[in-house]
Scaffold this active site. Structure first.
Site, PDB file in Angstrom:
ATOM      1  N   CYS A  85      -2.804   2.825   9.185  1.00  0.00           N
ATOM      2  CA  CYS A  85      -3.867   2.150   8.555  1.00  0.00           C
ATOM      3  C   CYS A  85      -4.991   1.961   9.633  1.00  0.00           C
ATOM      4  O   CYS A  85      -6.065   1.374   9.471  1.00  0.00           O
ATOM      5  CB  CYS A  85      -3.342   0.688   8.377  1.00  0.00           C
ATOM      6  SG  CYS A  85      -1.783   0.393   7.906  1.00  0.00           S
ATOM      7  N   HIS A 121       0.961  -1.225   0.020  1.00  0.00           N
ATOM      8  CA  HIS A 121       0.028  -0.091  -0.065  1.00  0.00           C
ATOM      9  C   HIS A 121       1.019   1.283   0.124  1.00  0.00           C
ATOM     10  O   HIS A 121       1.762   1.250   0.555  1.00  0.00           O
ATOM     11  CB  HIS A 121      -0.946   0.185   1.317  1.00  0.00           C
ATOM     12  CG  HIS A 121      -2.172  -0.678   1.318  1.00  0.00           C
ATOM     13  ND1 HIS A 121      -2.734  -1.291   2.375  1.00  0.00           N
ATOM     14  CD2 HIS A 121      -3.017  -0.855   0.499  1.00  0.00           C
ATOM     15  CE1 HIS A 121      -3.904  -1.795   2.354  1.00  0.00           C
ATOM     16  NE2 HIS A 121      -3.764  -1.824   0.939  1.00  0.00           N
TER      17      HIS A 121
END
Ligand code: ARG
Length: 298
Positions: free
Chosen positions: A292, A196
């Site tokens: 996150c 990511h």
């Protein structure tokens, strides 16, 4: 019209030209009552199935929550669901946005992994109950898009950085650019340990970014170096083992980061940031850390 920039020679503006966007005032966190590592969908999860200390994970999560509160954000809470062990990583199911009139929007993700698809409707429901307009990508044209795991706002500006290659498709950014009427700088990710964008790229303020350079192409690095005045680089150890670049700096001053990132923290302090170290070891087992574990909101 879509405005997606994938190379430095396509740049036709500078950051100072862009309209400003308010800093987030709230943060959503999902309580990890069912958090565990149950399957392997990124390299960090390999050999970690069944290894999470769930009590310790909840304690770590509580301290992250307390830090967001301490630096002045209004923390909003949602509970996770049985069978959705990654729902705690609530950067991923959506991309929230506030428009120039102050209306709130959220674009819902198309999760790459089947195991995570059922998380999205729960987050959508929270947005609907909290005054956000929900938007969707065309699933017949776009394979995947994992929200703020890959789409990261440039602090204080109406511009997004968009990572693609592992969990999100480049084509998603065409739609996002049109939907929100903003430019998107597309960055290809080339190392699967940094699956990511938020694992290798952390915007600290309008002029400063923290990155792990080997996760990007030369063209990507050129874009980053052109648009930021100061680029702080993390070592492979601090980036890959400690998720240094998954830090979070919501206000351009305070950085919340996994503990032990000694070199990065020195650079952050030298650049004038306040560093708040926190333990997220139980979440590193799943391939996530501070960035996150929250969704920034207005
Ligand atoms: N186990 C989760 C996954 O692989 C971790 C997600 C971490 N989130 C992030 N924004 N990097 O999807």
């Amino acid at each position: 019209m879509a405005h997606v920039i994938a190379s430095a020679d396509q740049l036709d503006f500078s950051i100072t030209d862009l309209p400003s966007m308010p800093l987030p005032t709230e943060v959503l966190m999902v309580r990890p009552l069912h958090y565990t590592v149950d399957y392997v969908i990124n390299p960090h999860m390999a050999n970690q199935v069944g290894n999470v200390d769930t009590i310790e994970a909840q304690n770590e999560w509580d301290l992250v929550r307390a830090l967001f509160d301490q630096i002045g954000l209004n923390v909003r809470l949602l509970e996770d669901h049985d069978g959705l062990p990654d729902m705690v990583f609530c950067a991923n199911q959506s991309l929230p946005y506030i428009d120039q009139e102050g209306n709130r929007h959220a674009l819902m993700s198309i999760m790459h992994a089947d195991q995570r698809k059922r998380e999205v409707p729960y987050i959508e429901q929270w947005y609907r109950q909290n005054g956000y307009e929900a938007h969707f990508l065309d699933e017949t044209k776009i394979d995947d898009f994992e929200g703020c795991g890959d789409a990261i706002w440039h602090t204080g500006k109406r511009m997004l950085w968009g990572g693609y290659g592992y969990r999100s498709s480049l084509t998603a950014y065409e739609s996002i650019s049109e939907l929100f009427d903003i430019p998107v700088i597309a960055l290809e990710l080339v190392d699967e340990a940094f699956y990511h964008l938020d694992t290798c790229f952390c915007v600290l303020d309008e002029k400063t970014v923290l990155i792990y350079p080997d996760a990007f192409t030369d063209e990507g690095l050129k874009l980053i170096n052109t648009l930021f005045d100061k680029v702080i680089e993390a070592s492979q150890y601090e980036a890959e083992e400690l998720f240094a670049c998954n830090a979070c700096c919501p206000d351009g001053r305070n950085v919340i980061i996994q503990q032990g990132c000694t070199d990065v923290n020195k650079n952050l302090r030298d650049a004038g940031f306040s560093v708040h170290e926190v333990s997220t070891y139980e979440f590193l087992k799943s391939g996530g850390s501070v960035f996150c574990m929250k969704q920034m909101l207005w």
